[in-house]
Design a protein around this motif. Structure first.
Motif, PDB file in Angstrom:
ATOM      1  N   HIS A 103      22.809 -36.462 -39.522  1.00  0.00           N
ATOM      2  CA  HIS A 103      23.099 -37.816 -39.994  1.00  0.00           C
ATOM      3  C   HIS A 103      23.954 -37.726 -41.251  1.00  0.00           C
ATOM      4  O   HIS A 103      23.824 -36.802 -42.042  1.00  0.00           O
ATOM      5  CB  HIS A 103      21.809 -38.583 -40.301  1.00  0.00           C
ATOM      6  CG  HIS A 103      21.068 -38.976 -39.060  1.00  0.00           C
ATOM      7  ND1 HIS A 103      21.468 -40.004 -38.251  1.00  0.00           N
ATOM      8  CD2 HIS A 103      19.963 -38.454 -38.484  1.00  0.00           C
ATOM      9  CE1 HIS A 103      20.642 -40.111 -37.234  1.00  0.00           C
ATOM     10  NE2 HIS A 103      19.719 -39.177 -37.341  1.00  0.00           N
TER      11      HIS A 103
ATOM     12  N   SER B  78      31.978 -47.878 -34.645  1.00  0.00           N
ATOM     13  CA  SER B  78      32.759 -46.937 -35.435  1.00  0.00           C
ATOM     14  C   SER B  78      34.198 -46.927 -34.919  1.00  0.00           C
ATOM     15  O   SER B  78      34.532 -46.160 -34.021  1.00  0.00           O
ATOM     16  CB  SER B  78      32.147 -45.539 -35.327  1.00  0.00           C
ATOM     17  OG  SER B  78      32.865 -44.619 -36.114  1.00  0.00           O
TER      18      SER B  78
ATOM     19  N   GLU C  47      32.903 -36.685 -36.509  1.00  0.00           N
ATOM     20  CA  GLU C  47      32.032 -37.623 -37.215  1.00  0.00           C
ATOM     21  C   GLU C  47      32.389 -39.047 -36.819  1.00  0.00           C
ATOM     22  O   GLU C  47      33.554 -39.389 -36.650  1.00  0.00           O
ATOM     23  CB  GLU C  47      32.220 -37.445 -38.717  1.00  0.00           C
ATOM     24  CG  GLU C  47      31.366 -38.351 -39.565  1.00  0.00           C
ATOM     25  CD  GLU C  47      31.564 -38.107 -41.051  1.00  0.00           C
ATOM     26  OE1 GLU C  47      31.303 -39.046 -41.823  1.00  0.00           O
ATOM     27  OE2 GLU C  47      32.003 -37.004 -41.445  1.00  0.00           O
ATOM     28  N   ASP C  48      31.342 -39.863 -36.654  1.00  0.00           N
ATOM     29  CA  ASP C  48      31.548 -41.289 -36.430  1.00  0.00           C
ATOM     30  C   ASP C  48      30.486 -42.050 -37.218  1.00  0.00           C
ATOM     31  O   ASP C  48      29.579 -41.444 -37.779  1.00  0.00           O
ATOM     32  CB  ASP C  48      31.520 -41.649 -34.938  1.00  0.00           C
ATOM     33  CG  ASP C  48      30.196 -41.370 -34.278  1.00  0.00           C
ATOM     34  OD1 ASP C  48      29.165 -41.948 -34.703  1.00  0.00           O
ATOM     35  OD2 ASP C  48      30.168 -40.590 -33.304  1.00  0.00           O
ATOM     36  N   ASN C  49      30.605 -43.358 -37.262  1.00  0.00           N
ATOM     37  CA  ASN C  49      29.676 -44.167 -38.054  1.00  0.00           C
ATOM     38  C   ASN C  49      28.590 -44.841 -37.236  1.00  0.00           C
ATOM     39  O   ASN C  49      27.907 -45.732 -37.728  1.00  0.00           O
ATOM     40  CB  ASN C  49      30.446 -45.222 -38.857  1.00  0.00           C
ATOM     41  CG  ASN C  49      31.235 -44.593 -39.973  1.00  0.00           C
ATOM     42  OD1 ASN C  49      30.761 -43.669 -40.634  1.00  0.00           O
ATOM     43  ND2 ASN C  49      32.447 -45.055 -40.179  1.00  0.00           N
ATOM     44  N   HIS C  50      28.431 -44.425 -35.988  1.00  0.00           N
ATOM     45  CA  HIS C  50      27.376 -44.983 -35.139  1.00  0.00           C
ATOM     46  C   HIS C  50      26.073 -44.242 -35.439  1.00  0.00           C
ATOM     47  O   HIS C  50      26.049 -43.023 -35.499  1.00  0.00           O
ATOM     48  CB  HIS C  50      27.754 -44.825 -33.667  1.00  0.00           C
ATOM     49  CG  HIS C  50      26.944 -45.685 -32.759  1.00  0.00           C
ATOM     50  ND1 HIS C  50      25.607 -45.473 -32.524  1.00  0.00           N
ATOM     51  CD2 HIS C  50      27.280 -46.765 -32.023  1.00  0.00           C
ATOM     52  CE1 HIS C  50      25.157 -46.379 -31.680  1.00  0.00           C
ATOM     53  NE2 HIS C  50      26.162 -47.187 -31.361  1.00  0.00           N
TER      54      HIS C  50
ATOM     55  N   GLY D 120      25.938 -42.768 -40.206  1.00  0.00           N
ATOM     56  CA  GLY D 120      26.528 -42.288 -38.962  1.00  0.00           C
ATOM     57  C   GLY D 120      26.023 -40.899 -38.632  1.00  0.00           C
ATOM     58  O   GLY D 120      24.925 -40.506 -39.026  1.00  0.00           O
TER      59      GLY D 120
ATOM     60  N   ALA E  12      30.511 -44.536 -29.417  1.00  0.00           N
ATOM     61  CA  ALA E  12      30.381 -44.989 -30.800  1.00  0.00           C
ATOM     62  C   ALA E  12      31.448 -45.975 -31.238  1.00  0.00           C
ATOM     63  O   ALA E  12      31.333 -46.564 -32.308  1.00  0.00           O
ATOM     64  CB  ALA E  12      30.389 -43.780 -31.736  1.00  0.00           C
TER      65      ALA E  12
END
Length: 169
Positions: free
Chosen positions: A148, A89, A108-111, A153, A85
């Motif tokens: 999600h 991210s 948590e990531d933003n991908h 992400g 990611a």
């Protein structure tokens, strides 16, 4: 790692609510803590050490086996965020939530890509991290999932129970 700890405040002793109607106060180790880090390889052991230190510092009544499982889960999830990611991210977030009878760790990531737990392929050297996370959670009597986020992400989490024997003083 940046710490964004959110601990519960103790209730005042005399708030006008009769004792028999008061909700139980949180146990001393209950709370939610969040750490952010760059999505780079060095953040994986930092996340693992931060979670280990937090569990110890808060006095979470977790067995060594449970802590070991939680740290493996954090390592796998943080590694996945770094490897898969980081392009979309640049940061990841690790959250630890501790209740009276459970511990939940998440990364948590933003991908936007939602990974799936792959079946074991003995010819591959990788790709089994989520399978391992699922098995650790299952063997401990816990659960894991992927959700999600509102920003598009994802958050991958696992919640493991603190066994009743571990809750006794």
């Amino acid at each position: 790692m940046e710490n964004h700890g959110r601990e519960s405040d103790a209730r005042p002793a005399d708030d006008g609510v009769p004792m028999e109607r008061r909700p139980l106060d949180p146990l001393p180790y209950e709370g939610v803590w969040r750490f952010t880090a760059p999505a780079v390889d060095a953040s994986v052991p930092q996340a693992r050490h931060a979670v280990r230190d937090l569990l110890y510092r808060q006095g979470v009544p977790a067995s060594p086996d449970l802590v070991h499982g939680l740290l493996l889960i954090v390592s796998e999830l943080a590694t996945n965020a770094v490897r898969h990611a980081a392009l979309l991210s640049p940061t990841l977030a690790v959250e630890v939530a501790v209740g009276a009878e459970w511990v939940r760790v998440s990364v948590e990531d933003n991908h936007p890509y939602r990974p799936t737990a792959l079946e074991a392929d003995h010819g591959r050297t990788g790709g089994r991290g989520l399978l391992l996370v699922r098995e650790i959670a299952r063997e401990a009597g816990g659960v894991c999932d992927i959700e999600h986020t509102a920003s598009g992400g994802k958050v991958v989490w696992a919640a493991l129970p603190l066994t009743p024997a571990q809750l006794m003083p």
